[in-house]
Design an enzyme around this catalytic site. Structure first.
Site, PDB file in Angstrom:
ATOM      1  N   PHE A 142       0.844  -1.201   0.000  1.00  0.00           N
ATOM      2  CA  PHE A 142       0.000   0.000   0.000  1.00  0.00           C
ATOM      3  C   PHE A 142       0.873   1.243   0.000  1.00  0.00           C
ATOM      4  CE2 PHE A 142       0.768  -0.876   4.472  1.00  0.00           C
ATOM      5  CZ  PHE A 142       0.960   0.378   5.040  1.00  0.00           C
ATOM      6  N   CYS A 143       0.301   2.340  -0.487  1.00  0.00           N
ATOM      7  CA  CYS A 143       0.955   3.650  -0.478  1.00  0.00           C
ATOM      8  C   CYS A 143      -0.138   4.702  -0.349  1.00  0.00           C
ATOM      9  CB  CYS A 143       1.803   3.852  -1.730  1.00  0.00           C
ATOM     10  SG  CYS A 143       0.883   3.712  -3.275  1.00  0.00           S
ATOM     11  N   THR A 144       0.163   5.947  -0.652  1.00  0.00           N
ATOM     12  CA  THR A 144      -0.812   7.020  -0.439  1.00  0.00           C
ATOM     13  C   THR A 144      -2.038   6.868  -1.335  1.00  0.00           C
ATOM     14  OG1 THR A 144       1.012   8.503   0.105  1.00  0.00           O
ATOM     15  CG2 THR A 144      -1.123   9.521  -0.359  1.00  0.00           C
TER      16      THR A 144
END
Length: 600
Positions: free
Chosen positions: A183-185
């Site tokens: 996951f990331c932003t």
């Protein structure tokens, strides 16, 4: 009075799409013009691999931009993540063309052609609710993670997304068999991170669809601690996608939570808990940088490269009314007459207007002339200068040897003062006292004329305590002794001095034997109470215990014919070991001590 209508909320969108885009320059020009006309601000990155954007403005204009972008081939399904804010979070509108819309630097990873399996936010929440054995891998930079992340997430630990591939290769081997959700932003980094992990042998890799922001939008704060860092002036948004009180450090740009801002180390525009350094830590960083600068300034030695040097010559009172040639023979007795005459013939004796002067020219006391030394190359010196302390007022360093302090004779650039001027420019640090070129040890240097005057006054008034180490010939009979032999103020051959009982200046040095060696030498502690030229060397020489390695004051009251040792010679065993004085800025007692040299 009629009520003022509230300002409309600003709509913020973040979106990306991997697609093959062409004619980027004309597209850039069109988007710049349209966004400015619509009053939008933010950043759009264009690449042949797609588009990545963060834009804010009024909702009708945002919709116009989305319609414009979705009309482009490959961007028909562009889906932004929405949030709102009271103020415009961007300062200007930028559209840039990049090689990649998210810099990764790995060939063969093409999200437009292949991406890893995606997992929706609601599905991830369900898995976490059920307690499934999955690893949540945070692919973001360390500074982003400071504001928040999923509970029990594995932090990849990178300063830049370009570092991600190497960080993946350091992951435990057993993770390759376990289910991983990256996951990331907003999801864009995982478009490249997850396929790369698959290529590296990780067998069960998903990417969180839409990233943290989409997760917040659909399921809120479940299984998440804190907030999410965003790349605009809002800095952070909470699970309700509302702007938080987080800010960024002015100095290091680290995101700061409300708790961080309450920390005593947070001083606006000065420091935060992540970049705060104690005075000692900051000084050590500065010193490390200075050492690097010293190496740069002395590689090669500044005097080793041939240069034309103009050496000044001031006419002393005793030469008033004499010819310039007579004056030179008086002031430079070590230079042969034939060489001086040759310099006149070659027009290398100049006045202050840089005009040649004949040898019969009559001089006056106080006048200044120049000796031109073409293609000068100076003797090699030891430039391993080690700084021990640095603050706004002073520098304390350990001088190596041989290294002259100031310009003179054969040395101009290969000197301590010249090197320090190169390192500290535009400041011109001033040594506050002298050490002979062959003597090692502590030197106090002032960073301004004012501080130099303060410390030099302390030296003149005998308020500076100095302790030297010396290795001498012979075994003194007493453990403690002193010398008060007056020292001549008139230099002899090679600038040496002598004991002058009639007209010499008063001098006192106190000595203590630290160790008597089996080889017939002794280690002596010397404390000069006065500060005459060559005082310690002369007093020990006069007492019959000349310093080992001294090229001038030799055993048996003899005088040598060498002034400055070369770098291959055995060292002069004299070392400025300790010094105590009053700091000119703090007015507190300052004490410095170096390690003993090998011979001590």
């Amino acid at each position: 009075m009629p009520e003022t209508a509230p300002s409309p909320l600003i709509t913020n969108i973040a979106a990306y799409q991997f697609a093959t885009l062409t004619d980027l320059k004309s597209l850039r020009e069109r988007l710049v013009a349209q966004c400015k006309a619509w009053g939008l601000k933010g950043t759009i990155l264009l690449s042949t691999e797609g588009i990545n954007l963060f834009i804010a403005g009024l909702r009708p204009q945002i919709d116009l931009l989305l319609a414009e972008l979705r009309a482009l081939p490959g961007l028909e399904s562009l889906t932004p993540k929405f949030s709102e804010s009271a103020d415009q979070p961007f300062r200007r509108m930028l559209v840039r063309i990049k090689k990649e819309i998210i810099a990764f630097g790995v060939e063969g990873i093409e999200p437009a052609k292949y991406t890893s399996p995606r997992i929706e936010a609601k599905t991830l929440k369900q898995w976490l609710d059920e307690g499934r054995p999955i690893t949540l891998l945070d692919t973001r930079n360390d500074y982003e993670v400071k504001l928040g992340t999923f509970k029990n997430a594995h932090i990849i630990g990178v300063d830049s997304f370009r570092d991600f591939p190497e960080a993946v290769r350091r992951l435990p081997e057993e993770l390759k068999q376990q289910p991983i959700v990256t996951f990331c932003t907003g999801g864009i980094r995982c478009e490249k991170a997850a396929p790369f992990m698959e290529r590296e042998g990780f067998q069960q890799v998903w990417q969180l669809e839409g990233g943290i922001l989409k997760y917040f939008e659909e399921v809120g704060a479940a299984h998440y601690d804190g907030e999410c860092f965003v790349f605009d002036q809002r800095v952070g948004v909470d699970p309700a996608l509302s702007e938080t009180e987080s800010t960024q450090c002015f100095v290091c740009q680290s995101p700061l939570t409300e708790e961080d801002q309450k920390d005593s180390r947070f001083v606006e525009h000065v420091s935060c808990p992540y970049c705060y350094k104690t005075t000692e830590q900051q000084m050590q960083e500065n010193i490390a940088a200075r050492h690097a600068a010293i190496r740069g300034a002395t590689t090669p030695l500044p005097g080793s490269v041939p240069y034309d040097h103009e050496q000044p010559l001031n006419v002393p009172e005793a030469c008033d009314g004499r010819t310039l040639l007579e004056t030179l023979t008086t002031v430079l007795p070590h230079v042969p007459l034939a060489e001086l005459q040759s310099r006149f013939e070659n027009k290398r004796i100049l006045n202050q207007d840089h005009q040649p002067v004949p040898p019969h020219h009559i001089v006056r006391a106080g006048e200044r002339y120049l000796r031109l030394l073409p293609a000068m190359v100076e003797p090699t010196v030891n430039a391993d200068i080690r700084l021990l302390h640095e603050d706004e007022a002073i520098i304390v360093l350990e001088k190596p040897a041989p290294l002259p302090m100031h310009a003179g004779g054969r040395f101009n650039r290969n000197t301590l003062q010249y090197i320090l001027h190169q390192v500290y420019q535009p400041q011109k640090p001033r040594p506050c006292h002298r050490l002979d070129a062959n003597t090692t040890g502590l030197v106090i240097v002032a960073r301004t004329r004012h501080f130099a005057g303060n410390i030099q006054t302390q030296f003149a008034q005998g308020k500076v305590a100095k302790t030297y180490l010396a290795r001498v010939h012979g075994h003194p009979t007493a453990d403690s002794f002193h010398s008060e032999a007056p020292i001549s103020d008139v230099p002899g051959a090679l600038g040496s001095r002598d004991v002058d009982e009639d007209q010499g200046r008063s001098a006192r040095t106190e000595f203590r034997v630290l160790r008597r060696e089996a080889d017939g030498s002794s280690l002596i502690e010397a404390r000069p109470i006065t500060g005459r030229t060559n005082q310690i060397r002369i007093h020990l020489w006069q007492l019959g215990h000349s310093i080992i390695g001294d090229p001038v004051y030799l055993p048996g009251q003899a005088v040598g014919d060498t002034q400055t040792l070369d770098t291959e010679s055995d060292p002069l065993c004299l070392h400025a070991w300790k010094v105590t004085f009053t700091h000119p800025l703090t007015k507190q007692s300052a004490h410095f001590e170096t390690t003993r040299p090998a011979w001590a």
